[in-house]
Design an enzyme around this catalytic site. Sequence first.
Site, PDB file in Angstrom:
ATOM      1  N   GLN A  27     -13.989   2.862   0.927  1.00  0.00           N
ATOM      2  CA  GLN A  27     -13.365   2.445  -0.328  1.00  0.00           C
ATOM      3  C   GLN A  27     -13.044   3.670  -1.162  1.00  0.00           C
ATOM      4  OE1 GLN A  27     -15.687  -0.294  -2.725  1.00  0.00           O
ATOM      5  NE2 GLN A  27     -14.006  -0.639  -4.148  1.00  0.00           N
ATOM      6  N   ASN A  44     -12.995  -2.976   2.122  1.00  0.00           N
ATOM      7  CA  ASN A  44     -13.920  -1.842   2.180  1.00  0.00           C
ATOM      8  C   ASN A  44     -14.871  -1.976   0.997  1.00  0.00           C
ATOM      9  OD1 ASN A  44     -12.538  -0.701   4.405  1.00  0.00           O
ATOM     10  ND2 ASN A  44     -11.031   0.165   3.024  1.00  0.00           N
ATOM     11  N   ASP A  47       0.855  -1.183   0.000  1.00  0.00           N
ATOM     12  CA  ASP A  47       0.000   0.000   0.000  1.00  0.00           C
ATOM     13  C   ASP A  47       0.893   1.235   0.000  1.00  0.00           C
ATOM     14  OD1 ASP A  47      -1.713   2.228   1.106  1.00  0.00           O
ATOM     15  OD2 ASP A  47      -3.192   0.608   1.079  1.00  0.00           O
ATOM     16  N   HIS A  58      -6.998  -5.703   1.972  1.00  0.00           N
ATOM     17  CA  HIS A  58      -5.863  -5.162   2.722  1.00  0.00           C
ATOM     18  C   HIS A  58      -5.385  -6.232   3.697  1.00  0.00           C
ATOM     19  CE1 HIS A  58      -6.612  -0.806   1.788  1.00  0.00           C
ATOM     20  NE2 HIS A  58      -7.827  -1.288   1.562  1.00  0.00           N
ATOM     21  N   HIS A  90     -10.245  -5.078  -3.595  1.00  0.00           N
ATOM     22  CA  HIS A  90      -8.929  -5.437  -3.088  1.00  0.00           C
ATOM     23  C   HIS A  90      -9.039  -5.764  -1.604  1.00  0.00           C
ATOM     24  CE1 HIS A  90      -9.368  -1.090  -2.700  1.00  0.00           C
ATOM     25  NE2 HIS A  90      -8.514  -1.109  -1.692  1.00  0.00           N
ATOM     26  N   VAL A 124     -10.540   3.252  -3.989  1.00  0.00           N
ATOM     27  CA  VAL A 124     -10.219   2.728  -5.320  1.00  0.00           C
ATOM     28  C   VAL A 124     -11.290   1.697  -5.640  1.00  0.00           C
ATOM     29  CG1 VAL A 124      -8.554   1.492  -6.746  1.00  0.00           C
ATOM     30  CG2 VAL A 124      -7.743   3.121  -5.015  1.00  0.00           C
TER      31      VAL A 124
END
Length: 115
Positions: A93, A86, A31, A101, A99, A95
């Site tokens: 969220q 998210n 990240d 994390h 995905h 993006v």
Amino acid sequence: MGEPSVFSQIISGDIPAEMIYEDDQCVVIEDRAPQAPTHLLIIPRKPLVNLSVAQAEDKPLLGHLMWVATELGRKLGLEGYRLVVNNGRSAGQTVFHLHVHLLAQKRMPEQGLAQ
């Protein structure tokens, strides 16, 4: 469909990024704004906007993302880690490409998470 997400551009090679891991279904990068000493992003190659748009056909992919997180935890020797997804702007969220994390090496208490 709008512009490709930053993650789609990383997957396509249009934006350079160091891949921590990659296979035919996903890539893993660090990240760029880490919230813990270890903060990885597990990103499916399939451009799902978020978890809510996943269909029954995506169950193997979703399971694979969890398996990759587990393997990374083992390979990195992480004692514990948190996985976060998210789902939507109101959940944080930013993006809009699904995905996961993976956060580790920071104490993350449970208090306040289920209010």
